[in-house]
Design an enzyme around this catalytic site. Sequence first.
Site: not given
Ligand code: NOJ
Length: 742
Positions: A284
């Site tokens: 993430d």
């Molecule tokens: C953080 C989020 O937790 C995740 O779900 C998301 O896909 C990513 N950022 C990218 O935006």
Amino acid sequence: MKKTILLLLLPYAVMAQNTSIKNIDFKADSVIKLMTLEEKIGQLNQLSIEFATGNKDGSAALNYYEESVRNGTVGSFLNTPNLDYKIKLQKIAMNESRMKIPIIFALDVIHGYKVIAPIPLAQSCSWDLKAIEKSERVAAEMASADGVHWTFAPMIDVTRDPRWGRVMEGSGEDTWLGSKIAVARVKGFQGDDLSKNNTILACAKHFAAYGAAEAGREYNTVEISERQLREVYLPPFKAAADAGIGSFMNSFNTISGIPSSGNKHLVKDILKTEWNFKGFVVSDWASISEMLNHGVAKDTMDVARLAMVNQTSDMDMEGMAYIKSLKKLVEQGKVPEANINDACKRILKAKFALGLFQDPFKYFDKKRKEASLKNPEYPLASRDLAKKSMVLLKNDNNILPLKKSIKSIALIGAFANSKKDRDYMSFWTFGAEQKNVINLYEGIKNKVNATTQIFVDTLCGKVDCQQNAIEKAVQTALKAEVVVLAVGENGERNGECRSRSEINLPGNQQALIRAVLKTGKPVVLVLFNGRPLTLKWENDNVPAILEAWQPGTEAGNALAEVLFGDYNPSGKLTMSFPYALGQIPVYYNQLPTGRPLVKPNEMWKSTFSDIPNEPLYPFGFGLSYTKFSYSDVALSASEININQTLEVSVTIKNIGKYDGEEIVQMYIRDLVAEVSRPVKELRGFEKIYLKAGESKKVTFKLTAEDLKYWNSDLVYKADLGDFKVFVGGSSVDVTEKVFSLK
Ligand code: NOJ
């Protein structure tokens, strides 16, 4: 010497791009053989454009991205909304980089793209797997035409804590239903052939157990047992992996103190080995680097080492840990190059599967993009799912449905006539065309007779609702035959990093409801929100309540169909609505306690001294304009062996005045097991349509497979012995029978 080898191998790379070699493994290997260590590490690096620059033209940052493509130090971008810029970057990759490896572009396509569907939690309340699949198909069609190759969806975390803002992104509290929905979403995004230009790579997130964040606080710790992990949180991920999903995303949380981006047991052992997952895992946002904050690594080199030695993250999203450290780590012998090859191969295979090596520009199709924006089917699909997602929570005196011939109607509240960003959708809607949203007023106006007077009053805001605005609303209410109060929390209050400590209607909206109720006019409360709310007072005082969620682009049209009875509401909750905040977590498939409460207010039993144990609205609950009776619940046998199938049948009759759909549910309970088992577990459902007066027999099938669980030795098996089976219209409104597994 090196140069000569490269020249000799080059034809293979060209072949990999231009011919139809079947074996993607071979293709990826043949490319990897030609790559330098730096280029392989480059493939593992993902950068975000939009957030980093905030600027579309020629900044130093943009030069940096272009230069990175040119020298092969980036393999993927996220957040690149501009199609022309994507084309520009891909051209640089193909014409100016040494290896000519296409870039893979990613975006959070969470509930629709230009046409926005209801939020995923709402969608799950439709229990309509076909409509959900279709919704993701539409999203993929639109996003792929705009150059999106890869979405960070579906979010398949089981969610039991409505304080957590991200519950809007999931499918609620049930693992079994969540697994079915996960598969529908994967099919919708990826279709049956990922190489088609209208299918996109899906990503199962957040691996794993992110839904169990303590206190529902975003990015927080998770502390669960291995049994709970395997039983509650992993099955939707296993289902997605089995359905052929191409990628996974690490979660931000720790489990037993170990952050997911470095959790060998979770990713390397369970996902990649036990489940034999051959796709790739993306971190993430900077979650590899965040292992520093978790205190399990001492510096950037150390986090990169942890993730790569454990093979827990193949791609580093915007964290820069890999690009800064991996080369040195390999040179120092701290990370085997074989691990980098493996990660790189997984990513290249996805690019091959998408058909990017054959045609790196196939997803950049301006004509298809234009056509997709005009496709009349897409808003219709969104509307269809929106109306199926709405849940009728209360309808005293059959206030609903309203008559189209109604003389006058007052539409009051912040959501009554809004064109504001995020009032009818979540913040995960980067591609949304806000101007295309049909709001409640517009939907109702399209529906009622030309002579119907509509009085709109939006003075009372979501947060700020002054006494004079309330007084004006009362005057508006007094003018009309019926009042529709449109209240809630908008998309800025739920989603990522939007945890709440109170989950009531924000601001002064309750005061508005209170004042309008005093007029004595019939009041219908329409709720726009992304999480279960605490609605005890509203339930006690307002005669009709419709949960509309965040319905998306077609909000007003879908609502008008429901409010005026063109569509009879059929949605059923997939997340319990707590009676009070202090009950959380409250979910239907809880374990029994040693002191179960049988009668209210008993002492020395597992209960609260001030509120009931039961939620206000339970899992599986939702009303209709008609009524359904359940009868003749029968089992095909009183016992089965592990190879046999039990048939559970029930007759449902529509005993009301309206035609309508019912979601018939079947639950089980293992009565005596090696470990304590939930009081109910969903194992089947069927959504049926019955005309008024019509009846239908529904038959569910149960086999030993449905009775399996992780036993005391963490072996997945079924116990011999007695089981209960429950059939009904919600998790509490059921008829039960007993059978044995012999
Ligand atoms: C953080 C989020 O937790 C995740 O779900 C998301 O896909 C990513 N950022 C990218 O935006």
